[in-house]
Design an enzyme around this catalytic site. Structure first.
Site, PDB file in Angstrom:
ATOM      1  N   GLY A 156     -15.089  -1.634 -15.862  1.00  0.00           N
ATOM      2  CA  GLY A 156     -15.467  -2.188 -17.175  1.00  0.00           C
ATOM      3  C   GLY A 156     -16.970  -2.256 -17.382  1.00  0.00           C
ATOM      4  N   GLY A 182     -16.587  -3.918 -12.117  1.00  0.00           N
ATOM      5  CA  GLY A 182     -15.747  -4.614 -13.097  1.00  0.00           C
ATOM      6  C   GLY A 182     -15.869  -6.097 -12.811  1.00  0.00           C
ATOM      7  NE  ARG A 234      -4.426  -3.292  -7.404  1.00  0.00           N
ATOM      8  CZ  ARG A 234      -5.087  -4.401  -7.604  1.00  0.00           C
ATOM      9  NH1 ARG A 234      -4.608  -5.309  -8.424  1.00  0.00           N
ATOM     10  NH2 ARG A 234      -6.207  -4.627  -6.991  1.00  0.00           N
ATOM     11  CD  GLU A 240     -14.594   2.993 -17.124  1.00  0.00           C
ATOM     12  OE1 GLU A 240     -14.075   2.878 -18.244  1.00  0.00           O
ATOM     13  OE2 GLU A 240     -13.942   2.917 -16.066  1.00  0.00           O
ATOM     14  CE  LYS A 271      -3.792  -7.256 -15.358  1.00  0.00           C
ATOM     15  NZ  LYS A 271      -4.928  -7.021 -14.504  1.00  0.00           N
ATOM     16  CG  ASP A 304     -17.258 -10.932 -20.174  1.00  0.00           C
ATOM     17  OD1 ASP A 304     -16.080 -10.549 -20.093  1.00  0.00           O
ATOM     18  OD2 ASP A 304     -18.144 -10.312 -20.813  1.00  0.00           O
ATOM     19  CG  ASN A 331      -1.836  -4.497 -10.866  1.00  0.00           C
ATOM     20  OD1 ASN A 331      -1.679  -5.260  -9.907  1.00  0.00           O
ATOM     21  ND2 ASN A 331      -3.027  -4.213 -11.365  1.00  0.00           N
ATOM     22  CD  GLU A 391      -8.094   0.677 -10.415  1.00  0.00           C
ATOM     23  OE1 GLU A 391      -8.509   0.219 -11.495  1.00  0.00           O
ATOM     24  OE2 GLU A 391      -8.097   0.028  -9.362  1.00  0.00           O
ATOM     25  CG  HIS A 411     -14.329  -0.156  -9.474  1.00  0.00           C
ATOM     26  ND1 HIS A 411     -13.273   0.556  -9.993  1.00  0.00           N
ATOM     27  CD2 HIS A 411     -14.168  -1.422  -9.930  1.00  0.00           C
ATOM     28  CE1 HIS A 411     -12.519  -0.243 -10.727  1.00  0.00           C
ATOM     29  NE2 HIS A 411     -13.047  -1.460 -10.702  1.00  0.00           N
ATOM     30  CG  HIS A 413     -12.147  -1.852  -6.497  1.00  0.00           C
ATOM     31  ND1 HIS A 413     -13.379  -2.467  -6.476  1.00  0.00           N
ATOM     32  CD2 HIS A 413     -11.373  -2.586  -7.318  1.00  0.00           C
ATOM     33  CE1 HIS A 413     -13.349  -3.533  -7.258  1.00  0.00           C
ATOM     34  NE2 HIS A 413     -12.136  -3.644  -7.766  1.00  0.00           N
TER      35      HIS A 413
HETATM   36  P1  ADP Z   1     -11.229  -5.921 -13.706  1.00  0.00           P
HETATM   37  O1  ADP Z   1     -12.032  -5.859 -12.449  1.00  0.00           O
HETATM   38  O2  ADP Z   1     -10.622  -7.270 -13.959  1.00  0.00           O
HETATM   39  O3  ADP Z   1     -10.280  -4.749 -13.899  1.00  0.00           O
HETATM   40  P2  ADP Z   1     -12.808  -4.628 -15.774  1.00  0.00           P
HETATM   41  O4  ADP Z   1     -12.970  -3.349 -15.012  1.00  0.00           O
HETATM   42  O5  ADP Z   1     -12.002  -4.600 -17.017  1.00  0.00           O
HETATM   43  O6  ADP Z   1     -12.312  -5.820 -14.864  1.00  0.00           O
HETATM   44  O7  ADP Z   1     -14.282  -5.149 -16.122  1.00  0.00           O
HETATM   45  C1  ADP Z   1     -14.511  -6.337 -16.786  1.00  0.00           C
HETATM   46  C2  ADP Z   1     -16.002  -6.463 -16.997  1.00  0.00           C
HETATM   47  O8  ADP Z   1     -16.444  -5.386 -17.816  1.00  0.00           O
HETATM   48  C3  ADP Z   1     -16.413  -7.759 -17.703  1.00  0.00           C
HETATM   49  O9  ADP Z   1     -17.506  -8.350 -17.039  1.00  0.00           O
HETATM   50  C4  ADP Z   1     -16.841  -7.254 -19.071  1.00  0.00           C
HETATM   51  O10 ADP Z   1     -17.872  -8.027 -19.634  1.00  0.00           O
HETATM   52  C5  ADP Z   1     -17.349  -5.875 -18.767  1.00  0.00           C
HETATM   53  N1  ADP Z   1     -17.329  -5.066 -19.984  1.00  0.00           N
HETATM   54  C6  ADP Z   1     -16.265  -4.662 -20.688  1.00  0.00           C
HETATM   55  N2  ADP Z   1     -16.657  -4.004 -21.807  1.00  0.00           N
HETATM   56  C7  ADP Z   1     -18.000  -4.017 -21.805  1.00  0.00           C
HETATM   57  C8  ADP Z   1     -19.019  -3.509 -22.696  1.00  0.00           C
HETATM   58  N3  ADP Z   1     -18.701  -2.859 -23.792  1.00  0.00           N
HETATM   59  N4  ADP Z   1     -20.310  -3.719 -22.342  1.00  0.00           N
HETATM   60  C9  ADP Z   1     -20.635  -4.385 -21.226  1.00  0.00           C
HETATM   61  N5  ADP Z   1     -19.733  -4.880 -20.348  1.00  0.00           N
HETATM   62  C10 ADP Z   1     -18.444  -4.707 -20.638  1.00  0.00           C
END
Ligand code: ADP
Length: 404
Positions: free
Chosen positions: A332, A211, A91, A335, A14, A284, A7, A386, A209, A181
């Site tokens: 992220g 993140g 990807r 989940e 990555k 974040d 990726n 993914e 989705h 996505h």
């Molecule tokens: P990307 O879109 O870059 O792949 P991710 O799917 O890894 O990103 O999501 C990142 C987001 O998930 C961040 O905002 C992070 O704070 C949130 N996140 C990760 N772990 C947790 C957790 N345990 N509780 C709440 N939010 C989380």
């Protein structure tokens, strides 16, 4: 059989090496700051060991060479020989209307990915560099496959993908909703059908989705019929640093007021907006929730705005689908944040959606049902994968072509 999933971004690469006999990840990592000062590789093994090296990585070929060196030699090696890599899956962010499914890499395919690069300049150019890097480092006979973020959404009807701007811009410049996505929405919708014990052809699902980038898709019978991201991954609802949908005239107004060029405005909308722009610097989700819980009003408002906008997408897609059998949370935030799931599903009785708050707070495993006792709609938290989807496509396509 081992498949390497790549990726590539404009300054990053990555990777994941997957054993397709067990579907276990053998190693994963990233090369960062490619072509910049302070470039490095971070290589991780499933037992938790991690190798980091600051090393000059002038381009993607140097980065890919470094990845293969670390995988072959030293304490963190996971390959005996380079020829153990049976195939590579990439990807690709933008496949536009040229690719509605994953395909084997040929010169023609690489040229087409380059031709559509104006629609995703940073991404597609980097993807081509990564394909060339693999060709330069691996034996020419190693097949490569490209898997597009957009292709799952190729089934959207024109009423969902056309914008209300002069049609000539679609014809001339290919301006339309593409959606992104797709690999994640495809994986979690199929997984949801599997865990529900139902045929996906009979299901109407809404997949969320969430993140750093976020999108929601209406999936009817396994096909995407609408999705929140648009021409680029900026549309939809607020994300970590992206604005989501904004009245277009507010954008031109801000440009006029601030004297921004299109590039400067693009930066504001992609990198300085969303949670970040509203809260004054927090992008974040975990940090945003911590600040909100500590009384930061703008952080609280930012997360409430996102929940509000997501509810509207779910409500809208419920009417598009005509019925909802399941909602899936992934990514992220989807989940891991019980807060977001609880707040999105709050007051959704009109759609027959409710969750079991206890189950929502104590989820475990990669697929977990949180449906409320009186809910008419199944609600699932499903960890997306993914990379595995890319690896599976790569294996299947190469086998079909008699290359593996
Ligand atoms: P990307 O879109 O870059 O792949 P991710 O799917 O890894 O990103 O999501 C990142 C987001 O998930 C961040 O905002 C992070 O704070 C949130 N996140 C990760 N772990 C947790 C957790 N345990 N509780 C709440 N939010 C989380």
């Amino acid at each position: 059989m081992k498949i390497l999933v790549v990726n590539a971004g404009s300054s990053s690469l990555k990777y994941q090496l997957i054993d397709m006999d067990t579907e276990d990840v053998l190693a994963r990592g990233v090369c960062e700051r490619i072509g910049e000062a302070g470039s490095r590789i971070i290589h991780k093994l499933p037992d938790g060991r991690k190798y980091t090296e600051e090393v000059e990585l002038p381009d993607h070929t140097a980065a890919f060479k470094k990845v293969t060196d670390v995988m072959l030699h030293g304490d963190y090696a996971v390959l005996k020989d380079l020829s153990d890599i049976a195939a590579v899956g990439h990807r690709i962010v933008q496949g536009a209307e040229r690719f509605s499914e994953s395909v084997l890499v040929t010169e023609e395919v690489v040229n087409t990915i380059s031709e559509i690069a104006p629609l995703a300049p940073l991404h597609n150019v980097a993807h081509v560099q990564a394909i060339r890097a693999c060709q330069a480092v691996l034996d020419k006979s190693v097949p490569q496959v490209v898997v597009f973020d957009t292709s799952f959404h190729a089934t959207m009807p024109p009423k969902a993908f056309l914008f209300g701007v002069p049609y000539e811009y679609y014809k001339k410049y290919h301006v339309r909703r593409y959606g992104f996505h797709g690999t994640s929405h495809r994986y979690v919708s199929a997984k949801c059908a599997e865990v529900m014990g139902r045929d996906i052809k009979d299901l109407k699902l809404i997949t969320c989705h969430l993140g750093n980038g976020c999108s929601i898709t209406a999936v009817d019978g396994g096909k995407s019929v609408d999705t929140s991201m648009g021409f680029t991954p900026l549309d939809g609802f607020i994300m970590g640093t992206r604005s989501g949908g904004v009245d277009p005239s507010a954008v031109t107004y801000i440009m006029e007021k601030e004297g921004f060029s299109p590039k400067e405005m693009d930066l504001v909308l992609n990198k300085k907006s969303g949670y970040y722009g509203l809260s004054g610097g927090i992008s974040d989700h975990r940090d945003l929730c911590a600040a909100a819980d500590n009384g930061d009003e703008m952080a609280e408002l930012a997360r409430q705005i996102q929940v509000y906008q997501i509810k509207k997408f779910i409500g809208g897609y419920a009417t598009v689908l005509g019925r909802v059998d399941g909602i899936v949370f992934t990514g992220g935030i989807g989940e891991n944040s019980h807060w977001i799931r609880e707040n999105i599903c709050e007051n959704m009785g009109i759609l027959g959606i409710s969750i079991d708050k206890e189950k929502n707070r104590h989820i475990s495993g990669s697929e977990c049902e949180i449906t409320g006792a009186d809910s008419k709609v199944a609600v699932w938290v499903i960890a997306t994968d993914e990379e595995l989807t890319i690896a599976r496509d790569t294996k299947e396509i190469c086998e079909r072509a008699g290359l593996l």
